[in-house]
Design an enzyme around this catalytic site. Structure first.
Site, PDB file in Angstrom:
ATOM      1  N   SER A 104      44.622  23.593  32.506  1.00 46.46           N
ATOM      2  CA  SER A 104      45.665  22.580  32.364  1.00 46.46           C
ATOM      3  C   SER A 104      45.174  21.184  32.716  1.00 46.46           C
ATOM      4  O   SER A 104      44.730  20.945  33.836  1.00 46.46           O
ATOM      5  CB  SER A 104      46.853  22.895  33.284  1.00 46.46           C
ATOM      6  OG  SER A 104      47.515  24.040  32.850  1.00 46.46           O
ATOM      7  N   HIS A 138      47.576  22.715  26.727  1.00 37.12           N
ATOM      8  CA  HIS A 138      46.571  23.690  26.287  1.00 37.12           C
ATOM      9  C   HIS A 138      46.420  23.569  24.775  1.00 37.12           C
ATOM     10  O   HIS A 138      47.202  24.122  24.006  1.00 37.12           O
ATOM     11  CB  HIS A 138      46.981  25.115  26.682  1.00 37.12           C
ATOM     12  CG  HIS A 138      46.851  25.372  28.145  1.00 37.12           C
ATOM     13  ND1 HIS A 138      45.746  25.969  28.700  1.00 37.12           N
ATOM     14  CD2 HIS A 138      47.670  25.065  29.173  1.00 37.12           C
ATOM     15  CE1 HIS A 138      45.895  26.037  30.012  1.00 37.12           C
ATOM     16  NE2 HIS A 138      47.054  25.503  30.325  1.00 37.12           N
ATOM     17  N   HIS A 144      47.889  32.587  28.456  1.00 37.10           N
ATOM     18  CA  HIS A 144      48.190  33.206  29.754  1.00 37.10           C
ATOM     19  C   HIS A 144      48.960  34.516  29.580  1.00 37.10           C
ATOM     20  O   HIS A 144      49.668  34.701  28.595  1.00 37.10           O
ATOM     21  CB  HIS A 144      49.046  32.263  30.608  1.00 37.10           C
ATOM     22  CG  HIS A 144      48.427  30.929  30.841  1.00 37.10           C
ATOM     23  ND1 HIS A 144      48.479  29.926  29.892  1.00 37.10           N
ATOM     24  CD2 HIS A 144      47.736  30.427  31.894  1.00 37.10           C
ATOM     25  CE1 HIS A 144      47.849  28.861  30.368  1.00 37.10           C
ATOM     26  NE2 HIS A 144      47.382  29.139  31.568  1.00 37.10           N
ATOM     27  N   TYR A 204      51.602  35.337  31.166  1.00 38.97           N
ATOM     28  CA  TYR A 204      53.055  35.109  31.170  1.00 38.97           C
ATOM     29  C   TYR A 204      53.608  34.728  29.798  1.00 38.97           C
ATOM     30  O   TYR A 204      54.815  34.769  29.559  1.00 38.97           O
ATOM     31  CB  TYR A 204      53.470  34.054  32.220  1.00 38.97           C
ATOM     32  CG  TYR A 204      52.903  32.668  32.000  1.00 38.97           C
ATOM     33  CD1 TYR A 204      53.413  31.831  31.006  1.00 38.97           C
ATOM     34  CD2 TYR A 204      51.882  32.187  32.794  1.00 38.97           C
ATOM     35  CE1 TYR A 204      52.891  30.565  30.796  1.00 38.97           C
ATOM     36  CE2 TYR A 204      51.353  30.923  32.601  1.00 38.97           C
ATOM     37  CZ  TYR A 204      51.854  30.123  31.602  1.00 38.97           C
ATOM     38  OH  TYR A 204      51.343  28.871  31.392  1.00 38.97           O
ATOM     39  N   GLU A 205      52.721  34.349  28.879  1.00 39.13           N
ATOM     40  CA  GLU A 205      53.192  34.014  27.533  1.00 39.13           C
ATOM     41  C   GLU A 205      53.543  35.270  26.734  1.00 39.13           C
ATOM     42  O   GLU A 205      54.124  35.164  25.649  1.00 39.13           O
ATOM     43  CB  GLU A 205      52.132  33.183  26.801  1.00 39.13           C
ATOM     44  CG  GLU A 205      51.928  31.818  27.449  1.00 39.13           C
ATOM     45  CD  GLU A 205      50.806  31.022  26.793  1.00 39.13           C
ATOM     46  OE1 GLU A 205      50.984  30.586  25.651  1.00 39.13           O
ATOM     47  OE2 GLU A 205      49.750  30.842  27.432  1.00 39.13           O
ATOM     48  N   ALA A 239      44.067  24.573  36.895  1.00 41.33           N
ATOM     49  CA  ALA A 239      44.886  23.791  37.814  1.00 41.33           C
ATOM     50  C   ALA A 239      45.542  24.807  38.740  1.00 41.33           C
ATOM     51  O   ALA A 239      45.961  25.874  38.296  1.00 41.33           O
ATOM     52  CB  ALA A 239      45.942  23.011  37.054  1.00 41.33           C
ATOM     53  N   MET A 275      47.815  30.847  37.723  1.00 39.76           N
ATOM     54  CA  MET A 275      48.323  31.872  36.806  1.00 39.76           C
ATOM     55  C   MET A 275      47.266  32.302  35.782  1.00 39.76           C
ATOM     56  O   MET A 275      47.600  32.711  34.669  1.00 39.76           O
ATOM     57  CB  MET A 275      49.559  31.342  36.080  1.00 39.76           C
ATOM     58  CG  MET A 275      50.654  30.843  37.021  1.00 39.76           C
ATOM     59  SD  MET A 275      52.014  30.066  36.140  1.00 39.76           S
ATOM     60  CE  MET A 275      52.946  29.340  37.499  1.00 39.76           C
ATOM     61  N   SER A 276      46.003  32.177  36.160  1.00 37.10           N
ATOM     62  CA  SER A 276      44.931  32.517  35.205  1.00 37.10           C
ATOM     63  C   SER A 276      43.671  32.933  35.952  1.00 37.10           C
ATOM     64  O   SER A 276      43.728  33.336  37.109  1.00 37.10           O
ATOM     65  CB  SER A 276      44.627  31.295  34.332  1.00 37.10           C
ATOM     66  OG  SER A 276      44.036  30.263  35.124  1.00 37.10           O
ATOM     67  N   ASN A 289      48.754  20.240  42.846  1.00 37.91           N
ATOM     68  CA  ASN A 289      49.921  20.002  43.698  1.00 37.91           C
ATOM     69  C   ASN A 289      49.738  20.781  44.986  1.00 37.91           C
ATOM     70  O   ASN A 289      49.051  21.797  45.008  1.00 37.91           O
ATOM     71  CB  ASN A 289      51.200  20.454  42.976  1.00 37.91           C
ATOM     72  CG  ASN A 289      51.098  21.888  42.496  1.00 37.91           C
ATOM     73  OD1 ASN A 289      50.389  22.173  41.523  1.00 37.91           O
ATOM     74  ND2 ASN A 289      51.763  22.786  43.169  1.00 37.91           N
ATOM     75  N   HIS A 339      55.517  21.174  35.843  1.00 41.99           N
ATOM     76  CA  HIS A 339      54.349  21.251  34.968  1.00 41.99           C
ATOM     77  C   HIS A 339      53.821  19.844  34.670  1.00 41.99           C
ATOM     78  O   HIS A 339      52.615  19.636  34.547  1.00 41.99           O
ATOM     79  CB  HIS A 339      54.710  21.992  33.678  1.00 41.99           C
ATOM     80  CG  HIS A 339      53.532  22.269  32.788  1.00 41.99           C
ATOM     81  ND1 HIS A 339      52.408  22.946  33.228  1.00 41.99           N
ATOM     82  CD2 HIS A 339      53.282  21.956  31.497  1.00 41.99           C
ATOM     83  CE1 HIS A 339      51.522  23.032  32.235  1.00 41.99           C
ATOM     84  NE2 HIS A 339      52.027  22.437  31.170  1.00 41.99           N
TER      85      HIS A 339
END
Ligand code: HPA
Length: 281
Positions: free
Chosen positions: A37, A68, A90, A92-93, A120, A221-222, A245, A256
């Site tokens: 990201s 992305h 990802h 989650y997609e 990120a 998340m990756s 963050n 995001h």
């Protein structure tokens, strides 16, 4: 049956995708890169680039997430031939673990020996601030512990062992080299443990406490499933997180947009670090 087919991919799937890529580039990269990201401006620095959209590659997972882009950029970076992924898909997609890690197998099939993974991540360590960089020393495969391991299913011994070792998954020599580059360029570089959660919801304050207690410094998340597949295939791995963050200084909401903005601000340092590593690899 369709679902099963998506979960358990085979060498034929990787070969089909790899063949498409090979016929659309003049380069033969030995180094692969996944740009997370907000970090994909690094791909702009790649010279003599052949650009291939994920959409055109048979079987390639396409990311639907803003930030992305979804293309392979294959060319020269600081004198080295590289294949860079501008963005990633990802879990989650909605893709299977095997589908999101197909690009790693494709790179391996193409002859890539070293993988640089970036992402990120939310800072869990209280010393981390937004915009900091973290060298990944190890990971916690949290989603894998619950059964979502990309290696679940039949093992093709020609791709890698049934039970791959995960000690020093993040190559100690590449880590030392990266630390040296950072020190020479006066780039602040934390070292820490990355934990992968599936997302897409961000962590609750209680999640954050839990994650810190189990020994993680950053959460995202990756990456972890990609690294497992890379190590399974015998690739050397270097991992760098951009702390987009801080989750440690609570009561701040995460968005995001914030993740992408931090990426933008840290891009010069990140680019200098990776290019410095490239030059000395
Ligand atoms: N949590 C999980 N993943 C992330 C975060 C976060 O705070 N920031 C960037 N990716």
């Amino acid at each position: 049956m369709e679902k099963m087919a998506d979960e358990f991919l085979t060498r034929a799937d990787y070969t089909q995708s790899a063949r498409f890529v090979a016929t659309h580039t003049k380069h033969q990269p030995k180094i692969g890169m996944i740009l997370g990201s907000g970090l994909n401006p690094l791909a702009d620095e790649i010279a003599q680039a052949d650009i291939i959209s994920y959409r055109d590659i048979p079987g390639f997972p396409v990311s639907t997430v803003q930030g992305h882009t979804g293309e392979l950029v294959i060319g020269n970076l600081n004198g080295k031939s590289v294949i860079a992924m501008r963005g990633r898909a990802h879990f989650y997609e909605g893709y299977s673990m095997q589908r999101i890690t197909l690009p790693i197998r494709v790179m391996r099939t193409l002859g890539v020996e070293t993988l640089i993974v970036t992402n990120a991540a939310g800072g869990v360590n209280v010393n981390y601030r937004a915009g900091d960089l973290m060298l990944i020393t190890d990971h916690i495969n949290f989603v894998g512990m619950t059964g979502l391991n990309p290696l679940r299913g039949p093992n093709d011994d020609s791709l890698g062992p049934r039970f791959p070792d995960m000690t020093n998954a993040y190559d100690p020599i590449l880590r030392a080299l990266t630390k040296q580059v950072a020190a020479d360029a006066k780039i602040q570089l934390h070292e820490g443990v990355y934990v992968m959660l599936s997302g897409p919801s961000f962590e609750s304050p209680a999640d954050v406490n839990f994650i810190r207690m189990i020994g993680a410094d950053a959460v995202g998340m990756s990456t972890v499933s990609e690294v497992i597949v890379a190590r399974h295939g015998g690739m050397r791995v270097l991992g760098v997180s951009l702390i987009s963050n801080s989750l440690a200084h609570a009561h701040e909401l995460v968005s995001h947009e914030e993740v992408l903005a931090a990426g933008k601000a840290a891009v010069p340092q990140f680019t200098a670090l990776i290019k410095g590593v490239m030059a000395r690899m």
